[in-house]
Structures are given as structure tokens and as C-alpha cells.
Scaffold this motif. Structure first.
Motif, PDB file in Angstrom:
ATOM      1  N   ALA A 176       0.838  -1.204   0.000  1.00 50.02           N
ATOM      2  CA  ALA A 176       0.000   0.000   0.000  1.00 50.02           C
ATOM      3  C   ALA A 176       0.871   1.251   0.000  1.00 50.02           C
ATOM      4  O   ALA A 176       0.572   2.237  -0.687  1.00 50.02           O
ATOM      5  N   GLY A 177       1.972   1.208   0.748  1.00 49.01           N
ATOM      6  CA  GLY A 177       2.889   2.339   0.775  1.00 49.01           C
ATOM      7  C   GLY A 177       3.541   2.586  -0.572  1.00 49.01           C
ATOM      8  O   GLY A 177       3.663   3.730  -1.012  1.00 49.01           O
ATOM      9  N   VAL A 178       3.938   1.526  -1.243  1.00 49.39           N
ATOM     10  CA  VAL A 178       4.562   1.656  -2.568  1.00 49.39           C
ATOM     11  C   VAL A 178       3.561   2.255  -3.564  1.00 49.39           C
ATOM     12  O   VAL A 178       3.912   3.122  -4.374  1.00 49.39           O
ATOM     13  N   ILE A 179       2.319   1.833  -3.496  1.00 48.22           N
ATOM     14  CA  ILE A 179       1.288   2.396  -4.376  1.00 48.22           C
ATOM     15  C   ILE A 179       1.088   3.882  -4.092  1.00 48.22           C
ATOM     16  O   ILE A 179       1.020   4.698  -5.015  1.00 48.22           O
ATOM     17  N   ALA A 180       1.012   4.235  -2.817  1.00 48.33           N
ATOM     18  CA  ALA A 180       0.842   5.646  -2.457  1.00 48.33           C
ATOM     19  C   ALA A 180       2.033   6.472  -2.931  1.00 48.33           C
ATOM     20  O   ALA A 180       1.863   7.589  -3.435  1.00 48.33           O
ATOM     21  N   LEU A 181       3.237   5.942  -2.782  1.00 50.01           N
ATOM     22  CA  LEU A 181       4.427   6.658  -3.243  1.00 50.01           C
ATOM     23  C   LEU A 181       4.426   6.822  -4.762  1.00 50.01           C
ATOM     24  O   LEU A 181       4.834   7.860  -5.286  1.00 50.01           O
ATOM     25  N   GLY A 182       3.943   5.821  -5.461  1.00 51.37           N
ATOM     26  CA  GLY A 182       3.812   5.934  -6.917  1.00 51.37           C
ATOM     27  C   GLY A 182       2.804   7.006  -7.301  1.00 51.37           C
ATOM     28  O   GLY A 182       3.027   7.784  -8.239  1.00 51.37           O
ATOM     29  N   PHE A 183       1.696   7.075  -6.569  1.00 54.95           N
ATOM     30  CA  PHE A 183       0.677   8.097  -6.812  1.00 54.95           C
ATOM     31  C   PHE A 183       1.263   9.494  -6.604  1.00 54.95           C
ATOM     32  O   PHE A 183       1.014  10.410  -7.386  1.00 54.95           O
ATOM     33  N   TYR A 184       2.076   9.633  -5.574  1.00 57.57           N
ATOM     34  CA  TYR A 184       2.741  10.914  -5.316  1.00 57.57           C
ATOM     35  C   TYR A 184       3.529  11.368  -6.549  1.00 57.57           C
ATOM     36  O   TYR A 184       3.528  12.549  -6.898  1.00 57.57           O
ATOM     37  N   GLY A 185       4.180  10.424  -7.206  1.00 59.70           N
ATOM     38  CA  GLY A 185       4.974  10.764  -8.378  1.00 59.70           C
ATOM     39  C   GLY A 185       4.167  11.409  -9.497  1.00 59.70           C
ATOM     40  O   GLY A 185       4.681  12.229 -10.253  1.00 59.70           O
ATOM     41  N   PHE A 186       2.896  11.054  -9.590  1.00 53.19           N
ATOM     42  CA  PHE A 186       2.039  11.622 -10.629  1.00 53.19           C
ATOM     43  C   PHE A 186       1.456  12.976 -10.246  1.00 53.19           C
ATOM     44  O   PHE A 186       1.189  13.810 -11.113  1.00 53.19           O
ATOM     45  N   VAL A 187       1.244  13.200  -8.974  1.00 54.88           N
ATOM     46  CA  VAL A 187       0.557  14.412  -8.537  1.00 54.88           C
ATOM     47  C   VAL A 187       1.299  15.672  -8.974  1.00 54.88           C
ATOM     48  O   VAL A 187       0.676  16.640  -9.426  1.00 54.88           O
ATOM     49  N   ALA A 188       2.605  15.670  -8.879  1.00 56.80           N
ATOM     50  CA  ALA A 188       3.386  16.861  -9.242  1.00 56.80           C
ATOM     51  C   ALA A 188       3.191  17.257 -10.705  1.00 56.80           C
ATOM     52  O   ALA A 188       3.310  18.433 -11.050  1.00 56.80           O
ATOM     53  N   THR A 189       2.874  16.305 -11.549  1.00 56.66           N
ATOM     54  CA  THR A 189       2.707  16.619 -12.970  1.00 56.66           C
ATOM     55  C   THR A 189       1.496  17.506 -13.236  1.00 56.66           C
ATOM     56  O   THR A 189       1.383  18.080 -14.315  1.00 56.66           O
ATOM     57  N   PHE A 190       0.610  17.631 -12.272  1.00 57.26           N
ATOM     58  CA  PHE A 190      -0.580  18.464 -12.430  1.00 57.26           C
ATOM     59  C   PHE A 190      -0.375  19.901 -11.945  1.00 57.26           C
ATOM     60  O   PHE A 190      -1.280  20.723 -12.060  1.00 57.26           O
ATOM     61  N   GLN A 191       0.796  20.201 -11.398  1.00 58.42           N
ATOM     62  CA  GLN A 191       1.078  21.576 -10.976  1.00 58.42           C
ATOM     63  C   GLN A 191       1.051  22.492 -12.198  1.00 58.42           C
ATOM     64  O   GLN A 191       1.530  22.112 -13.266  1.00 58.42           O
ATOM     65  N   PRO A 192       0.508  23.698 -12.049  1.00 59.85           N
ATOM     66  CA  PRO A 192       0.421  24.600 -13.203  1.00 59.85           C
ATOM     67  C   PRO A 192       1.779  25.122 -13.692  1.00 59.85           C
ATOM     68  O   PRO A 192       1.919  25.456 -14.855  1.00 59.85           O
ATOM     69  N   ASP A 193       2.772  25.185 -12.830  1.00 60.00           N
ATOM     70  CA  ASP A 193       4.096  25.658 -13.232  1.00 60.00           C
ATOM     71  C   ASP A 193       4.770  24.571 -14.065  1.00 60.00           C
ATOM     72  O   ASP A 193       4.762  23.407 -13.682  1.00 60.00           O
ATOM     73  N   PRO A 194       5.404  24.915 -15.178  1.00 61.65           N
ATOM     74  CA  PRO A 194       6.005  23.896 -16.042  1.00 61.65           C
ATOM     75  C   PRO A 194       7.406  23.444 -15.617  1.00 61.65           C
ATOM     76  O   PRO A 194       7.984  22.571 -16.262  1.00 61.65           O
TER      77      PRO A 194
END
Length: 111
Positions: free
Chosen positions: A39-57
């Protein structure tokens, strides 16, 4: 709206990364088992995607700013989940980190 969205994404990233790391810690260090680690590995993987949605390029800017969110969020997680009691230096350090986040991410810049 862009600042509010950015802050929400930072909070979501912190929840995923800190929570994921905590789950791995619980699975390994507290002998709760492989399901906690997975579950921790999945959550850490999800974290990796979240930053891609930041408006700053700019990847470097986002991750540098997120470092301040991580510091403050880790202390908050410890307070809520592990009943950790930060001292004034922890709180001052977290405030300095959050001020750094504000400067890095939200200072006015020439286009």
C-alpha cells in the motif's frame, strides 16, 4: 484559482508521499507485513504523478518548493498520527520552509 489549485496539489502530494512512507515504515519496522508495504509503494507511486498536475512547467521549481511542504507536512503527520510534539525549533523551521515555498512558487515573475 491557480494558487489554490497548486496548494491543493501540494497537500495531496504530501499526503501520498508521507502516508506512503509511513505505510512502508509500519510494514517493515513495525512488522505489519507486506500488504502495508505494498500500500505504501502504491501511495508513493501516486505521489509521483501528482506533481505533474502543478500549473508551473518547471520540474525543479516544483520539487524544490515541495520540499518545504514535505518538511511541514511530516511534522503535521507526526503530530496527528504518531502524537509527536514538535518543539518551537521544529515549528520555526517549518515556518521558514513554508515561507520558502511561497517565494519559490508564488512570487511574481516576468513572463
Amino acid at each position: 484559482m491557480t494558487v489554490a489549485r497548486s496548494i491543493l496539489l501540494f497537500l495531496l502530494a504530501a499526503l501520498a508521499e508521507i502516508g506512503g512512507a509511513w505505510l512502508v515504515w509500519q510494514g517493515w519496522r513495525e512488522n505489519r507485513g507486506l500488504l502495508w508495504i505494498a500500500a505504501g509503494v502504491i501511495a508513493l507511486g501516486f505521489y509521483g504523478f501528482v506533481a505533474t498536475f502543478q500549473p508551473d512547467p518547471n520540474f525543479g521549481r516544483i520539487l524544490a518548493a515541495y520540499g518545504g511542504i514535505f518538511v511541514a507536512g511530516s511534522l503535521a503527520w507526526g503530530m496527528v498520527v504518531d502524537k509527536f510534539r514538535p518543539d518551537r525549533y521544529d515549528l520555526i523551521g517549518a515556518a521558514i520552509c513554508l515561507a520558502g515555498v511561497a517565494v519559490i512558487m508564488y512570487a511574481p515573475r516576468a513572463s
